[in-house]
Design a protein around this motif. Structure first.
Motif, PDB file in Angstrom:
ATOM      1  N   GLY A 178      -2.551 -22.971  70.237  1.00  0.00           N
ATOM      2  CA  GLY A 178      -3.345 -24.186  70.417  1.00  0.00           C
ATOM      3  C   GLY A 178      -2.627 -25.447  69.994  1.00  0.00           C
ATOM      4  N   SER A 179      -1.341 -25.342  69.735  1.00  0.00           N
ATOM      5  CA  SER A 179      -0.623 -26.489  69.211  1.00  0.00           C
ATOM      6  C   SER A 179      -0.636 -27.683  70.146  1.00  0.00           C
ATOM      7  CB  SER A 179       0.821 -26.110  68.867  1.00  0.00           C
ATOM      8  OG  SER A 179       1.593 -26.096  70.032  1.00  0.00           O
ATOM      9  N   TYR A 180      -0.496 -28.834  69.573  1.00  0.00           N
ATOM     10  CA  TYR A 180      -0.562 -30.099  70.284  1.00  0.00           C
ATOM     11  C   TYR A 180       0.396 -30.155  71.474  1.00  0.00           C
ATOM     12  CZ  TYR A 180      -0.011 -35.076  71.156  1.00  0.00           C
ATOM     13  OH  TYR A 180       0.073 -36.291  71.758  1.00  0.00           O
ATOM     14  N   GLU A 181       1.649 -29.799  71.236  1.00  0.00           N
ATOM     15  CA  GLU A 181       2.675 -29.865  72.294  1.00  0.00           C
ATOM     16  C   GLU A 181       2.275 -29.035  73.513  1.00  0.00           C
ATOM     17  OE1 GLU A 181       3.453 -29.390  69.101  1.00  0.00           O
ATOM     18  OE2 GLU A 181       4.526 -31.265  68.688  1.00  0.00           O
ATOM     19  N   LEU A 182       1.759 -27.829  73.252  1.00  0.00           N
ATOM     20  CA  LEU A 182       1.371 -26.952  74.356  1.00  0.00           C
ATOM     21  C   LEU A 182       0.191 -27.514  75.135  1.00  0.00           C
ATOM     22  CD1 LEU A 182       1.820 -23.430  72.773  1.00  0.00           C
ATOM     23  CD2 LEU A 182       2.978 -24.279  74.797  1.00  0.00           C
ATOM     24  N   GLN A 183      -0.753 -28.107  74.410  1.00  0.00           N
ATOM     25  CA  GLN A 183      -1.910 -28.695  75.086  1.00  0.00           C
ATOM     26  C   GLN A 183      -1.489 -29.866  75.959  1.00  0.00           C
ATOM     27  OE1 GLN A 183      -5.711 -29.245  73.047  1.00  0.00           O
ATOM     28  NE2 GLN A 183      -4.882 -28.104  71.333  1.00  0.00           N
ATOM     29  N   VAL A 184      -0.631 -30.731  75.412  1.00  0.00           N
ATOM     30  CA  VAL A 184      -0.141 -31.891  76.149  1.00  0.00           C
ATOM     31  C   VAL A 184       0.579 -31.436  77.410  1.00  0.00           C
ATOM     32  CG1 VAL A 184       1.480 -33.827  76.098  1.00  0.00           C
ATOM     33  CG2 VAL A 184      -0.013 -33.406  74.149  1.00  0.00           C
ATOM     34  N   GLN A 185       1.446 -30.440  77.258  1.00  0.00           N
ATOM     35  CA  GLN A 185       2.202 -29.874  78.371  1.00  0.00           C
ATOM     36  C   GLN A 185       1.256 -29.361  79.458  1.00  0.00           C
ATOM     37  OE1 GLN A 185       5.414 -30.177  78.566  1.00  0.00           O
ATOM     38  NE2 GLN A 185       5.544 -29.102  80.514  1.00  0.00           N
ATOM     39  N   HIS A 186       0.252 -28.622  79.027  1.00  0.00           N
ATOM     40  CA  HIS A 186      -0.741 -28.031  79.926  1.00  0.00           C
ATOM     41  C   HIS A 186      -1.424 -29.121  80.758  1.00  0.00           C
ATOM     42  CE1 HIS A 186      -4.315 -25.853  81.272  1.00  0.00           C
ATOM     43  NE2 HIS A 186      -5.055 -26.711  80.620  1.00  0.00           N
ATOM     44  N   TYR A 187      -1.896 -30.169  80.102  1.00  0.00           N
ATOM     45  CA  TYR A 187      -2.608 -31.229  80.809  1.00  0.00           C
ATOM     46  C   TYR A 187      -1.701 -32.059  81.702  1.00  0.00           C
ATOM     47  CZ  TYR A 187      -6.747 -30.025  78.182  1.00  0.00           C
ATOM     48  OH  TYR A 187      -7.821 -29.345  77.672  1.00  0.00           O
ATOM     49  N   LYS A 188      -0.486 -32.311  81.221  1.00  0.00           N
ATOM     50  CA  LYS A 188       0.465 -33.083  82.033  1.00  0.00           C
ATOM     51  C   LYS A 188       0.722 -32.352  83.344  1.00  0.00           C
ATOM     52  CE  LYS A 188       3.166 -36.220  79.218  1.00  0.00           C
ATOM     53  NZ  LYS A 188       4.189 -36.274  78.178  1.00  0.00           N
ATOM     54  N   GLU A 189       0.991 -31.059  83.253  1.00  0.00           N
ATOM     55  CA  GLU A 189       1.269 -30.264  84.450  1.00  0.00           C
ATOM     56  C   GLU A 189       0.056 -30.206  85.372  1.00  0.00           C
ATOM     57  OE1 GLU A 189       2.774 -26.456  83.209  1.00  0.00           O
ATOM     58  OE2 GLU A 189       4.628 -27.349  82.441  1.00  0.00           O
ATOM     59  N   MET A 190      -1.105 -29.988  84.788  1.00  0.00           N
ATOM     60  CA  MET A 190      -2.334 -29.893  85.565  1.00  0.00           C
ATOM     61  C   MET A 190      -2.593 -31.184  86.355  1.00  0.00           C
ATOM     62  SD  MET A 190      -6.115 -29.470  84.095  1.00  0.00           S
ATOM     63  CE  MET A 190      -7.052 -28.060  84.526  1.00  0.00           C
ATOM     64  N   ILE A 191      -2.431 -32.313  85.691  1.00  0.00           N
ATOM     65  CA  ILE A 191      -2.688 -33.602  86.333  1.00  0.00           C
ATOM     66  C   ILE A 191      -1.615 -33.925  87.376  1.00  0.00           C
ATOM     67  CG2 ILE A 191      -2.907 -36.100  85.941  1.00  0.00           C
ATOM     68  CD1 ILE A 191      -4.243 -35.267  83.169  1.00  0.00           C
ATOM     69  N   GLU A 192      -0.355 -33.656  87.019  1.00  0.00           N
ATOM     70  CA  GLU A 192       0.739 -33.933  87.955  1.00  0.00           C
ATOM     71  C   GLU A 192       0.674 -33.050  89.193  1.00  0.00           C
ATOM     72  OE1 GLU A 192       4.165 -33.681  85.429  1.00  0.00           O
ATOM     73  OE2 GLU A 192       3.688 -35.603  84.480  1.00  0.00           O
ATOM     74  N   ASN A 193       0.128 -31.839  89.047  1.00  0.00           N
ATOM     75  CA  ASN A 193       0.070 -30.907  90.170  1.00  0.00           C
ATOM     76  C   ASN A 193      -1.172 -31.067  91.044  1.00  0.00           C
ATOM     77  OD1 ASN A 193       2.532 -29.775  89.494  1.00  0.00           O
ATOM     78  ND2 ASN A 193       1.593 -28.264  88.140  1.00  0.00           N
ATOM     79  N   THR A 194      -2.021 -32.024  90.722  1.00  0.00           N
ATOM     80  CA  THR A 194      -3.194 -32.291  91.555  1.00  0.00           C
ATOM     81  C   THR A 194      -2.894 -33.555  92.338  1.00  0.00           C
ATOM     82  OG1 THR A 194      -4.562 -31.310  89.834  1.00  0.00           O
ATOM     83  CG2 THR A 194      -5.711 -32.536  91.558  1.00  0.00           C
ATOM     84  N   SER A 195      -2.881 -33.403  93.672  1.00  0.00           N
ATOM     85  CA  SER A 195      -2.365 -34.467  94.540  1.00  0.00           C
ATOM     86  C   SER A 195      -2.991 -35.843  94.346  1.00  0.00           C
ATOM     87  CB  SER A 195      -2.482 -34.039  96.000  1.00  0.00           C
ATOM     88  OG  SER A 195      -3.837 -33.756  96.281  1.00  0.00           O
ATOM     89  N   ASN A 196      -4.305 -35.917  94.140  1.00  0.00           N
ATOM     90  CA  ASN A 196      -4.894 -37.252  94.048  1.00  0.00           C
ATOM     91  C   ASN A 196      -5.207 -37.684  92.608  1.00  0.00           C
ATOM     92  OD1 ASN A 196      -6.890 -35.214  94.099  1.00  0.00           O
ATOM     93  ND2 ASN A 196      -8.466 -36.752  94.453  1.00  0.00           N
ATOM     94  N   TRP A 197      -4.541 -37.027  91.644  1.00  0.00           N
ATOM     95  CA  TRP A 197      -4.729 -37.396  90.244  1.00  0.00           C
ATOM     96  C   TRP A 197      -3.522 -38.141  89.719  1.00  0.00           C
ATOM     97  CZ3 TRP A 197      -7.154 -32.671  87.212  1.00  0.00           C
ATOM     98  CH2 TRP A 197      -8.448 -32.434  87.720  1.00  0.00           C
ATOM     99  N   LYS A 198      -3.800 -39.119  88.869  1.00  0.00           N
ATOM    100  CA  LYS A 198      -2.750 -39.880  88.226  1.00  0.00           C
ATOM    101  C   LYS A 198      -3.033 -39.840  86.731  1.00  0.00           C
ATOM    102  CE  LYS A 198      -2.382 -44.453  87.800  1.00  0.00           C
ATOM    103  NZ  LYS A 198      -2.769 -45.805  88.224  1.00  0.00           N
TER     104      LYS A 198
END
Length: 181
Positions: A40-60
């Protein structure tokens, strides 16, 4: 015969897949100090959300907001949570993603208040709770959210082991819990 042409306009539901509509998406995470070494560490959570948002075409990516603290029950240590809400009011955020209701809110009331406040903005700001698979802008979820935030509140209260223990003990005896005040 003069049959009137009635055009039925369906209620507009927020369409997350509408490619013309770029959503400014923020993520909120809360990190427990004792969780640092775990998944649950901070770095992993940040990574998870960054990837999720970047991989959704209409999300910024509108930002990742994180607060540290063992429990979400106090307002102290929720500086970034409040900063995120301010950013919603000024229109910098369209959608918030968070792990779960219990990570997001201090209690049921707090959760529903925030959801309703954000929902009433123009345009409304939605919250996606990953664990519970809820998107607050889908109206049928208001009830589900109430139920879930009750569960979240229970989880937060359970962290106070002494209270939980005394309640369990009283329940075992079959005595209703009556306040003597």
């Amino acid at each position: 015969s003069n049959t009137a042409n009635v055009e039925i306009i369906p209620a507009k539901k927020p369409d997350l897949s509408d490619s013309n509509n770029i959503l400014k998406v923020a993520a909120y995470c809360r990190v427990s100090t004792y969780e640092e070494s775990q998944a649950g560490s901070y770095e992993l959570q940040v990574q998870h959300y960054k990837e999720m948002i970047e991989n959704t075409s209409n999300w910024k990516l509108a930002g990742i907001y994180a607060d540290e603290g063992v429990s979400g029950t106090s307002t102290k240590g929720r500086v970034n949570f409040l900063r995120m809400l301010d950013d919603c009011y000024t229109g910098s955020i369209d959608l918030i993603i968070t792990k779960s209701v219990s990570r997001f809110a201090r209690n049921t009331r707090d959760c529903l208040d925030v959801v309703r406040k954000l929902k009433s903005l123009n345009p409304p700001v939605g919250i996606i709770f990953e664990t519970e698979n809820i998107h607050t802008l889908e109206s049928k979820n208001e009830f589900t959210l109430g139920v879930i935030s009750l569960i979240a509140q229970g989880e937060n209260e359970q962290k106070s082991a002494a209270i939980t223990w005394s309640i369990k003990k009283k329940k075992k005896k079959g005595i209703p819990i009556i306040s003597t005040h």
